[in-house]
Design an enzyme around this catalytic site. Sequence first.
Site, PDB file in Angstrom:
ATOM      1  CG  HIS A 121     -68.889 -23.700 -19.795  1.00  0.00           C
ATOM      2  ND1 HIS A 121     -67.762 -24.318 -20.290  1.00  0.00           N
ATOM      3  CD2 HIS A 121     -69.946 -24.473 -20.184  1.00  0.00           C
ATOM      4  CE1 HIS A 121     -68.120 -25.411 -20.940  1.00  0.00           C
ATOM      5  NE2 HIS A 121     -69.429 -25.531 -20.889  1.00  0.00           N
ATOM      6  CG  ASP A 158     -70.232 -31.027 -19.436  1.00  0.00           C
ATOM      7  OD1 ASP A 158     -70.069 -30.688 -20.622  1.00  0.00           O
ATOM      8  OD2 ASP A 158     -71.249 -30.744 -18.781  1.00  0.00           O
ATOM      9  CG  HIS A 160     -69.737 -28.643 -23.700  1.00  0.00           C
ATOM     10  ND1 HIS A 160     -70.962 -28.990 -23.165  1.00  0.00           N
ATOM     11  CD2 HIS A 160     -69.905 -28.557 -25.045  1.00  0.00           C
ATOM     12  CE1 HIS A 160     -71.842 -29.094 -24.154  1.00  0.00           C
ATOM     13  NE2 HIS A 160     -71.231 -28.849 -25.289  1.00  0.00           N
ATOM     14  CG  ASP A 235     -72.860 -32.517 -21.872  1.00  0.00           C
ATOM     15  OD1 ASP A 235     -72.123 -33.368 -21.339  1.00  0.00           O
ATOM     16  OD2 ASP A 235     -72.727 -31.290 -21.694  1.00  0.00           O
TER      17      ASP A 235
END
Length: 303
Positions: A121, A158, A160, A235
């Site tokens: 990110h 991931d 995200h 996650d």
Amino acid sequence: MPIPVVHHPDYSFPFPERHRFPMEKFGLLADYARSKGLLGLSNSYRPAPCRQAWLTHTHCPDYLSRFAGDRLSARETRQMNLPWSKGLVRRTFLAPSGTVLTAQLALQNGIACHLAGGTHHAHFDYAAGFCILNDLAIAANVLLRQDGIERVLIFDCDVHQGDGTAALLADEPRAFTCSVHCERNFPFQKQVSDLDVALPDGMGDEDYLAAVSETLHKALALSRPDIVLYDAGVDVFQGDPLGKLNISEPGIRERDYRVLSELKRRGIPVATVIGGGYDDDRVKLARRHGIIVEEASRVFGAD
């Protein structure tokens, strides 16, 4: 032969216990890998702090300086969502070097695993989502400046989207960014990867594994990479408080097995990073992150 594993004891350091980011998981993961015979003197590698030239090729020099000197604005600190400390600075400048080292070891051995990384990110001049520097983009840029590497694939699983990676490498045609993520999850303003696959909330193992396999084949066909950086985020797990998918631990294991087996079959070196995972049970979380090392050993360890 045991597969190469990259770790540093400073990846974990004293950190607020109730903070959402599980800083202790890196040390617990190393302990777990040792207990399973996956990490020992013969296959353990420790990175040095990241070279300044590597950092400034990807990130804003002023941002780097202000972070190191605890001079970020209040807004920037809120975006980072991590309490500044000298331990955080040391860890932040170690981990991207660990991913670079992992990639170099993968080129030599076909496979290498980093017991950290996946900070996808982080953008050019600001932190986000617990990510201060983008190790995947840094490693890709380092790789593309060395002889023999023409194309790099970042295969990000991931939960995200790897928004920072997509933005940082948008103008680098030799780096192919691929993100398989939950659509209705952070970041809520997505970037455009070379290949994005947005999954619906609550997706289970069967559909997820089919999506990952199909996406990997498509990404490989489009990118024709010399090396793959694989973000094996956990996650996606059904109990993760920051994920919205419904993937079991056997599903995560099967995902990693399929990805690594396909890359081995094609003779493409792969460097793995652990990505996200936020379970409040830190010991179980560390073991879940250990799945990628276990599967790497299973797929490549017999060679």
